[in-house]
Design a protein around this motif. Structure first.
Motif, PDB file in Angstrom:
ATOM      1  N   VAL A  76       0.727  -1.294  -0.177  1.00 37.29           N
ATOM      2  CA  VAL A  76      -0.017  -0.046  -0.286  1.00 37.29           C
ATOM      3  C   VAL A  76       1.106   1.207   0.041  1.00 37.29           C
ATOM      4  CG1 VAL A  76      -1.748   0.906   1.291  1.00 37.29           C
ATOM      5  CG2 VAL A  76      -2.531  -1.239   1.070  1.00 37.29           C
ATOM      6  N   GLU A  79       1.893   1.312  -3.375  1.00 39.92           N
ATOM      7  CA  GLU A  79       1.593   2.414  -4.801  1.00 39.92           C
ATOM      8  C   GLU A  79       1.370   3.652  -4.198  1.00 39.92           C
ATOM      9  OE1 GLU A  79       0.018  -2.691  -5.833  1.00 39.92           O
ATOM     10  OE2 GLU A  79      -1.719  -1.043  -4.760  1.00 39.92           O
ATOM     11  N   HIS A  80       1.067   4.615  -2.884  1.00 37.03           N
ATOM     12  CA  HIS A  80       0.183   5.686  -2.690  1.00 37.03           C
ATOM     13  C   HIS A  80       1.498   6.602  -2.089  1.00 37.03           C
ATOM     14  CE1 HIS A  80      -4.006   4.404  -2.073  1.00 37.03           C
ATOM     15  NE2 HIS A  80      -3.737   3.238  -2.200  1.00 37.03           N
ATOM     16  N   VAL A 134       1.930   8.009   5.376  1.00 40.44           N
ATOM     17  CA  VAL A 134       1.021   7.568   3.271  1.00 40.44           C
ATOM     18  C   VAL A 134      -0.174   8.002   3.273  1.00 40.44           C
ATOM     19  CG1 VAL A 134       0.767   6.163   1.575  1.00 40.44           C
ATOM     20  CG2 VAL A 134       3.322   6.090   2.506  1.00 40.44           C
ATOM     21  N   GLY A 135      -0.678   7.837   4.724  1.00 39.91           N
ATOM     22  CA  GLY A 135      -2.351   7.942   5.519  1.00 39.91           C
ATOM     23  C   GLY A 135      -2.752   8.876   5.596  1.00 39.91           C
ATOM     24  N   LEU A 144      -6.728   2.209   3.804  1.00 38.08           N
ATOM     25  CA  LEU A 144      -5.936   2.199   2.556  1.00 38.08           C
ATOM     26  C   LEU A 144      -6.206   0.574   2.544  1.00 38.08           C
ATOM     27  CD1 LEU A 144      -3.901   4.724   1.364  1.00 38.08           C
ATOM     28  CD2 LEU A 144      -6.454   4.494   1.068  1.00 38.08           C
ATOM     29  N   LYS A 148      -7.889  -2.482   0.095  1.00 38.21           N
ATOM     30  CA  LYS A 148      -6.859  -2.928  -0.618  1.00 38.21           C
ATOM     31  C   LYS A 148      -6.810  -4.256  -0.685  1.00 38.21           C
ATOM     32  CE  LYS A 148      -3.757  -2.852  -4.031  1.00 38.21           C
ATOM     33  NZ  LYS A 148      -3.731  -2.766  -5.871  1.00 38.21           N
TER      34      LYS A 148
END
Length: 359
Positions: A76, A79-80, A134-135, A144, A148
């Motif tokens: 994750v 990808e993010h 990231v989040g 997230l 996923k």
């Protein structure tokens, strides 16, 4: 010849040609793969390219998974996030219980290097720092992760945190973890990280660099091993996802709550490579007997020898309209094992530009 007769003849010829090809796959007679077992509460073995599940024991049973959670955390984040972006360590990350890379408050490290600390040393502090970066927050990142999981069809999986410390409602299953790992291993950045034995990373506090050695002993003890992640908590006990590549075939093995996991993984992988090797059912450009078209892509699938007789094929033609037809595509060849669809490849005219462009 009418269209209907052409289709019937083409399908029949394709099926006969494929069966003739498969007859050469099992010299000396067919046999059934012997059974195998592990000491684990749950286990799974999967061929990565095809997604075929080769072995499963309690495969759909939700279980505590400890730091195997970090497989999802890593993919994750990849990808993010931006791998060259700088991650700043916040209060929630510093001193996180369990395994750690000993980040200090306010310390900055690239997301790429932080991911090495996450996957090689299983840093719970790294997991928290990555999640917040990231989040936006740990809770946002967990959203997230679950998003996923739903996208990948992991129906026996639910995340509550990014590190895997024991928490009610945080679980996955052996089959789901095999699917997740197979998906993640197709990402080149993830694959590079989990196959690394030792990583040196700049240390902002000292003149010497961090040196992280991978906790995954399979990388040193099994030929072809190239991943993935260890895990342990007092409630989950020993957990392991490993992967290995031999003769162009990659397998991923999963065990949960296994006191003899290193040995069990070697045996699982040996069994998979030995009894379910990739078998070539079609080569790119291979003529299909009786018609002018050729196979547009190679097709390989893990099969034990006794399964060759259960392979069938079916040719489906496309309408004689549209750009792809103009470029020489004529349909697709579908492959079945005992009546279940296992894959398909396009069928092209021999001079189709799609053939040289890779379809």
């Amino acid at each position: 010849m009418t269209t209907g007769l052409y289709r019937f003849r083409a399908r029949l010829i394709a099926a006969l040609a494929l069966l003739a090809l498969l007859a050469n796959l099992a010299p000396g007679g067919a046999f059934a793969a012997p059974s195998i077992s592990t000491q684990a509460k749950g286990a799974a073995l999967m061929d990565v390219a095809s997604g075929r599940l080769l072995y499963s024991s309690n495969g759909d049973t939700p279980m505590r998974i400890a730091s195997l959670t970090k497989i999802m955390t890593a993919i994750v984040a990849i990808e993010h996030g931006k791998l060259d972006g700088m991650v700043k360590t916040g209060k929630r990350a510093v001193g996180k219980e369990g395994s750690s890379i000993y980040l200090q408050l306010g310390e900055e490290m690239s997301l790429s290097n932080m991911l090495y600390g996450l996957m090689l040393r299983s840093g719970n502090d790294a997991a928290t720092a990555i999640a917040e970066h990231v989040g936006g927050s740990e809770e946002g990142f967990v959203h997230l992760m679950n998003e996923k999981a739903a996208m990948l069809g992991l129906t026996h999986t639910q995340f509550r945190n990014p590190h895997g410390l024991d928490e009610e409602g945080h679980f996955s299953s052996p089959n789901d973890l095999a699917r997740l790992a197979a998906y993640a291993l197709k990402n080149k950045d993830f694959a590079a990280i989990v196959s690394t034995r030792v990583k040196d990373v700049p240390n902002p506090h000292e003149k010497w660099s961090y040196r992280w050695q991978n906790k995954n002993k399979m990388l040193a003890m099994y030929e072809g091993a190239d991943g993935v992640k260890t895990g342990y908590t007092k409630k989950a006990l020993r957990c392991l996802v490993s992967s290995a590549t031999r003769n162009g075939q990659k397998l991923v093995a999963v065990t949960i709550n296994d006191g003899d996991d290193w040995r069990d993984h070697q045996q699982l992988l040996d069994w998979g490579f030995g009894h379910f090797p990739l078998r070539t059912l079609a080569e790119k450009g291979q003529p299909i007997q009786g018609i002018t078209q050729v196979a547009g892509q190679p097709f390989r699938y893990p099969l034990e020898e006794s399964e060759a007789a259960g392979i069938q094929s079916k040719l489906e033609l496309i309408p004689a309209i549209g750009e792809r037809f103009e470029l020489g595509e004529r349909g697709k060849l579908l492959f079945y094992l005992n009546g279940s669809l296992i894959g398909s490849i396009p069928v092209y005219e021999p001079d189709s530009p799609l053939l040289t462009a890779g379809g």
